[in-house]
Structure formats: C-alpha cells, structure tokens
Scaffold this motif. Structure first.
Motif, PDB file in Angstrom:
ATOM      1  N   MET A 165      19.626 -11.112 -84.857  1.00 50.05           N
ATOM      2  CA  MET A 165      19.322  -9.755 -85.303  1.00 50.05           C
ATOM      3  C   MET A 165      19.079  -9.758 -86.804  1.00 50.05           C
ATOM      4  O   MET A 165      19.912 -10.211 -87.573  1.00 50.05           O
ATOM      5  N   ASN A 166      17.949  -9.278 -87.228  1.00 47.46           N
ATOM      6  CA  ASN A 166      17.639  -9.237 -88.653  1.00 47.46           C
ATOM      7  C   ASN A 166      18.474  -8.147 -89.311  1.00 47.46           C
ATOM      8  O   ASN A 166      18.564  -7.027 -88.831  1.00 47.46           O
ATOM      9  N   ASP A 167      19.128  -8.471 -90.410  1.00 47.69           N
ATOM     10  CA  ASP A 167      20.031  -7.516 -91.041  1.00 47.69           C
ATOM     11  C   ASP A 167      19.358  -6.701 -92.138  1.00 47.69           C
ATOM     12  O   ASP A 167      20.022  -6.098 -92.967  1.00 47.69           O
ATOM     13  N   GLU A 168      18.033  -6.669 -92.155  1.00 46.55           N
ATOM     14  CA  GLU A 168      17.320  -5.877 -93.153  1.00 46.55           C
ATOM     15  C   GLU A 168      17.689  -4.401 -93.007  1.00 46.55           C
ATOM     16  O   GLU A 168      17.705  -3.841 -91.907  1.00 46.55           O
ATOM     17  N   ILE A 169      18.006  -3.757 -94.115  1.00 45.47           N
ATOM     18  CA  ILE A 169      18.332  -2.332 -94.108  1.00 45.47           C
ATOM     19  C   ILE A 169      17.032  -1.546 -94.156  1.00 45.47           C
ATOM     20  O   ILE A 169      16.242  -1.693 -95.084  1.00 45.47           O
ATOM     21  N   VAL A 170      16.797  -0.697 -93.145  1.00 47.32           N
ATOM     22  CA  VAL A 170      15.563   0.061 -93.062  1.00 47.32           C
ATOM     23  C   VAL A 170      15.681   1.376 -93.825  1.00 47.32           C
ATOM     24  O   VAL A 170      14.852   1.711 -94.670  1.00 47.32           O
ATOM     25  N   LYS A 171      16.730   2.128 -93.538  1.00 41.24           N
ATOM     26  CA  LYS A 171      16.911   3.430 -94.179  1.00 41.24           C
ATOM     27  C   LYS A 171      17.719   3.305 -95.473  1.00 41.24           C
ATOM     28  O   LYS A 171      18.653   2.520 -95.560  1.00 41.24           O
ATOM     29  N   TYR A 180      10.019   9.543 -87.226  1.00 46.01           N
ATOM     30  CA  TYR A 180       9.712   8.155 -86.896  1.00 46.01           C
ATOM     31  C   TYR A 180      10.835   7.550 -86.059  1.00 46.01           C
ATOM     32  O   TYR A 180      12.022   7.805 -86.310  1.00 46.01           O
ATOM     33  N   GLU A 181      10.470   6.752 -85.065  1.00 46.14           N
ATOM     34  CA  GLU A 181      11.462   6.030 -84.286  1.00 46.14           C
ATOM     35  C   GLU A 181      11.939   4.823 -85.099  1.00 46.14           C
ATOM     36  O   GLU A 181      11.132   3.955 -85.465  1.00 46.14           O
ATOM     37  N   LEU A 182      13.213   4.770 -85.332  1.00 44.85           N
ATOM     38  CA  LEU A 182      13.769   3.713 -86.185  1.00 44.85           C
ATOM     39  C   LEU A 182      13.470   2.329 -85.634  1.00 44.85           C
ATOM     40  O   LEU A 182      13.214   1.382 -86.398  1.00 44.85           O
ATOM     41  N   ASN A 183      13.460   2.182 -84.311  1.00 46.08           N
ATOM     42  CA  ASN A 183      13.221   0.864 -83.703  1.00 46.08           C
ATOM     43  C   ASN A 183      11.837   0.315 -84.050  1.00 46.08           C
ATOM     44  O   ASN A 183      11.639  -0.903 -84.063  1.00 46.08           O
ATOM     45  N   LEU A 184      10.864   1.203 -84.306  1.00 50.83           N
ATOM     46  CA  LEU A 184       9.517   0.745 -84.647  1.00 50.83           C
ATOM     47  C   LEU A 184       9.459   0.093 -86.020  1.00 50.83           C
ATOM     48  O   LEU A 184       8.519  -0.640 -86.316  1.00 50.83           O
ATOM     49  N   MET A 185      10.439   0.389 -86.858  1.00 46.34           N
ATOM     50  CA  MET A 185      10.399  -0.082 -88.243  1.00 46.34           C
ATOM     51  C   MET A 185      11.391  -1.198 -88.540  1.00 46.34           C
ATOM     52  O   MET A 185      11.474  -1.677 -89.661  1.00 46.34           O
ATOM     53  N   LYS A 186      12.124  -1.616 -87.525  1.00 49.96           N
ATOM     54  CA  LYS A 186      13.019  -2.749 -87.697  1.00 49.96           C
ATOM     55  C   LYS A 186      12.218  -4.043 -87.623  1.00 49.96           C
ATOM     56  O   LYS A 186      11.304  -4.160 -86.807  1.00 49.96           O
ATOM     57  N   PRO A 187      12.555  -5.041 -88.429  1.00 52.82           N
ATOM     58  CA  PRO A 187      11.785  -6.296 -88.431  1.00 52.82           C
ATOM     59  C   PRO A 187      11.830  -7.041 -87.110  1.00 52.82           C
ATOM     60  O   PRO A 187      10.936  -7.836 -86.820  1.00 52.82           O
TER      61      PRO A 187
END
Length: 455
Positions: free
Chosen positions: A1-7, A375-382
């Motif tokens: 799981m990529n731990d990049e912070i989106v929000k 926006y759907e958050l899942n679309l913007m996760k790496p």
C-alpha cells in the motif's frame, strides 16, 4: 500500500484569501508585465484595442481561480486531482510536462534575475567578469533555492511582504514611465484587425500567464482554511494575478510609444532602463530582479509537488537538491558557455503552452461534468486500480495534436498554420477549444469505464 498522503490535513490549512491574493499578486508584479504590454502593441492594435487585449489576457487568471477553488474544496493539490481525469498512469504524461514547464520557467527566471544583477554592476561601477557573474548567480539562485526550505505559511508571509515592497517600487517605476509616455502617439494609433491582431495578442498573454499558472493554482488552494468561502479563494487567486498584470501591461502599452524596440529587443530591461532617470538606476534593477523572486518561489514549490505526484518519492532536501542543481546548471551553461539559450528555451516553453491549455480544459470539464458530488478519493491514490481514464487521455491527445497543427514558429511548421494562424500562438486557444469539444462528446456517449490493470 502506497503511503502517499493525498489530502492535506486541516492542521496544515493555514492560508486565507488575503494571503492567496498576495501570493499571486507578488508573482505577477514583476516588471516583465511592461514587456507583455509592448508585445500587444506589436500586433498593430489601436490604444483601445490594446487595452482590451491586456484586460482579456489578464482575465485568463479566472482559470487558475477555478482550479484553486477545486483544490480548496477537495484539500488536494493540482496533479493529484488530475489523476481523476486521466487515471493514475495516464496522468503522468501531463504531470511530467507540467514539471518540465515549471522547472523551465524557474530556470529562465533565475537566468533573467542573474542578468539583471550583472547589469546593475554598470550602475555601481563593479567590473563584469567571470567571478562577478558567478557571484550574481550564487546570490540570486541561492535565494530561490533557500525558499524551498520554507513552509507554506512562511512562504505566504514572504509573498505578502514582497507584494508591499516591490509593488510600491513598481508603482514608482510605472509613474515615471507614464510621465514620459507619448500620450498623443498612443491615442492616435491606427486600428488593427480584431481577428488577426486582437485574438493572437490575447492568446499570447493568456498562454504566458493564466494558462501557464493554472497548474500551480490548487497547490495553494488546497492549503486554504476550510472555513473560507470558495468564492473568496476564487477571486483572491484570479484578481491577485490579473490586477497587477493588467496595470503593468497598460503601462507597457504606453511605454512602447517612446521605446518601440521594447517588444523585440533581446534585453528589454536595458531598454526600460534607458527610459528612466539615471538616479533611479539601482532601484530599477532591484525592482526588476526582486519581482522575479516570487515567481521563482511559486514555480519551485509546485515543481517539487509535481515530482512527488509523478511517483518519484524523495525527501524534501533531495527534491530541493535535484531542482537546485537544474536551476543552477542551466544558468551556468547560458551565462558562461552558450549565451543564446534564453530565446530557444522560451520557444520550447511555448510548445508546452499548447499541452497545458488542453490539459486544464479537460481537467475543468471533467470536474464540472463528472465531479459534482466531489472527487472519489480512491481515484487519486497512487495504488488506485483506475490506471487509465481513456476519455480524458484521448481528448488530451486529440486536442494537443490539433493545437500543434495550427502552430508554426522557427522550428515547427504545422500543416494548418495558415492565414490568421500564421506566426502567432492561436494554437493554444485551438487546443483548449478542441479539448472542450472532445469532453462534451465523452459526456454524450456516456462516461467511459477506465481500464483497470491487474495488481
């Protein structure tokens, strides 16, 4: 799981509409606005036509205003939001182009700022040699690189003070220019063509201002306090960029009546300096160089964010080292080896304007057509399974290719660049218009399912 912070966390959302306004005001108070005004006159327009062209060109900042408002609503930076329109993998191409654009303009500004400091040596009777040129580069480039260590709240405060200081000094320069302007010559300029003169003038200003800056808008909007009205973020961004740019372009239109070579010279700063009293020489060069620093701050910050969004995960110091090396090595090549990089590199960046116009048109169409409920958050996760959004990707390819077909310059001759499209930047508008048409078609045939790749 990529731990990049989106929000962006609420704790980091510290910017107010006033700080947003000063951020964009500071980035557009640079003295290059005068040159844009002279470029408008070079399209053989009357005074009224030129003023209208400056106004409509400056209002291209409505586009970054819209992007910033989306960024605030979602709490997400620009090219992470863009993943929804293109898919996580499909987004990497426009993301990379935006990164090149940001780093490119950052390098151009560092080169220009260094050249201004070198030019100031003549006023201060300092010899111009390899050592003193290197000192100028270290001073200006060093200030830009150090800004990358600062947080958003600190940068916003710096932008505010730079707005006050260089804004006031630029007004002094503007008044001196207006006092010398040939008002009779300005008001008696013959009318030009609204199609082959006015529209290209608007397009070249828009390409270099609102369209180019749109990629950085949500990078600041995402850090606005959640309690802020979205309209305040929109107008703070739009007017912060448009107001100073329009005023300076109007001054450039008048200045061109006494310095006709302003739009064509290789060193417009020397031309403007010649129009000023000698006693204000040092102040003039400080204003010109200082006005570039806020632009560099915005470009460096967004370039760092874009690098991370492309999946290149490095520490802040490593990212700063990469960008710092680029913005120092390119000026070293220009100032000490080649000497003719600037014009060729600006030509290269004009190509990127077409790519970015189609990108932002698709980004905004996607937001308006498909993201009314957010926006759907899942679309913007790496690690999203939506790797490609073919509706956005195909629209961007078609629009960008069409824009190039209507463009010609010293190194490219598009097959459709004839008539009103010859020797101007109307290809930028064509790219955006075709992108919008393509997105309406995507909407009409139904929202396409993005292709998913197996993990």
């Amino acid at each position: 799981m990529n731990d990049e912070i989106v929000k962006i966390s609420d704790a980091d959302k510290t910017l107010t509409p006033g700080k947003i306004f000063y951020n964009w005001f500071a980035a557009n108070i640079g003295i290059m606005g005068f040159v844009y005004g002279a470029m408008i006159v070079s399209y053989h327009l009357s005074f009224a036509q030129a003023i209208f062209a400056a106004l409509f060109g400056a209002l291209s900042f409505l586009v970054p205003g819209w992007v910033a408002m989306i960024g605030q609503r979602e709490g997400i930076t620009t090219f992470k939001l863009s993943r929804a329109a293109y898919g996580t993998h499909g987004n990497k191409i426009p993301n990379a182009i935006a990164w090149v654009n940001m780093v490119g303009w950052l390098s151009v500004n560092v080169i220009t700022g260094t050249m201004l400091l070198i030019s100031m040596y003549g006023v201060l009777n300092i010899p111009k040699n390899t050592f003193t040129r290197a000192v100028a580069l270290v001073i200006f480039g060093g200030l830009v690189i150090l800004s990358g260590l600062l947080k958003e709240a600190t940068l916003a405060k710096i932008q505010t003070w730079l707005s006050y200081i260089f804004g006031a000094l630029t007004v002094v320069i503007l008044i001196l220019f207006l006092m010398k302007a040939d008002w009779h010559a300005a008001f008696t300029l013959p009318s030009g063509s609204w199609v082959s003169g006015f529209l290209p003038a608007v397009s070249i200003v828009a390409a270099g201002s609102g369209i180019s800056w749109s990629m950085a808008a949500a990078d600041w909007g995402a850090y606005v306090k959640p309690s802020t009205r979205p309209s305040a973020t929109f107008w703070g961004t739009a007017m912060g960029g448009a107001a100073p740019l329009f005023i300076l372009m109007a001054g450039g239109i008048l200045l061109s009546t006494i310095e006709p070579s302003l739009a064509t010279t290789g060193n417009p700063f020397d031309v403007m300096y010649s129009a000023l009293p000698s006693w204000i020489g040092v102040i003039y060069f400080l204003v010109a160089a200082g006005g570039l620093i806020p632009q560099c701050i915005v470009s460096l910050r967004s370039a760092r964010i874009n690098l991370s969004t492309m999946g290149i995960q490095v520490s802040q110091k490593t990212s700063l080292g990469i960008h710092g090396a680029i913005v120092i090595l390119i000026p070293v090549y220009v100032l000490f080896i080649s000497g003719n990089f600037l014009s060729n590199f600006e030509l290269f960046l004009n190509f990127l304007g077409i790519c970015l116009a189609s990108w932002v048109a698709i980004f905004l169409c996607d937001s308006a057509m498909f993201r009314n409920n957010g926006y759907e958050l899942n679309l913007m996760k790496p690690d999203s399974k939506t790797h490609y959004n073919w509706g956005g990707i195909i629209s961007w390819v078609i629009a960008t290719a069409t824009g190039f077909m209507f463009t010609n310059n010293a190194i490219w001759n598009g097959p459709l660049a004839h008539g009103i499209f010859r020797d101007n930047s109307l290809g930028v508008f064509i790219s955006a218009i075709v992108a919008i048409i393509c997105m309406f078609i995507v909407k009409a045939i139904g929202r396409p399912k993005a292709a998913e790749e197996a993990n």
